[in-house]
Scaffold this motif. Sequence first.
Motif: not given
Length: 285
Positions: A175-203
Amino acid sequence: MLSKYDYFKPDTLEKALEYLEKNSETRILAGGTDLMLLLRKDAVSCEHILDIKDIPETKILSYTPKVGLFIGASIPVNRIAEDDVIRGVYPALCQAIDGLASFQIRNRATLVGNICHASPGADTSAPLLVYNAKVHIASIEGVRIVDIANFFTGVKKTTVKENEIVIGVSLPDVEQGDNSIYLRKARIKGHDLCNVGLAMRLTSKKEMYVAMAAVAPIPLRLTELEKTIGTKELTSELGPWIQEEIKKYMDPRRNSVRSSREYRFHIAGVLAKRGLLNLLEKEAK
């Protein structure tokens, strides 16, 4: 040297499913970014490869207002992230795709391949969890639809059976007004799997959804945390609380080569606080 195998590229789903029924231990090929690497390294062997890129059902990328998004199994992730409508409606999903490998690899890699590989650190898994995505799985008996929360069964294990093909993933509309974000931390940018990936959504109804990757054997939707958040007032004062609280739901590997458990606990807390404050800031605008 690549192992020898039979290669079949059908133009209908029916032909593909018939091939699967007749040939056990068949490997499915779409983007091939994981399978071809494993074959080159002789890390896997197979007698049959089924290329699904010509199957019409897997080539669908469609967003319909009030209905939602369907992503076929052959759609490269760059096509998803470069669609301005999809980026506006499902920002966390596109942010997760942006963090995958390199631009060139994203021209080949598919979202369905990312989740079917079932790595605990699959970046797209956490956004799909907060959007309540569903996985469409076909066999000669028909198509069954599985909630993404029930799709992963272990490290590199899913509910998909040997005679089945994942043809796509669907996401309900937001619905309109829905917001979300994905944040990640990896050893290097790109070319690497994340050490932690986090998705949050506020409806739009002020419900907070939270999911994580790379902090347990399977990607996690933190439903108990969501319930607790629902009892609290959504203000910036919640930041320090969620920074500590989110650690209760994690069980990262003890022998990971990419980071220690302690580091993942720390980073998860930082990302959770940052994600919450980011969503509250967007809501205030």
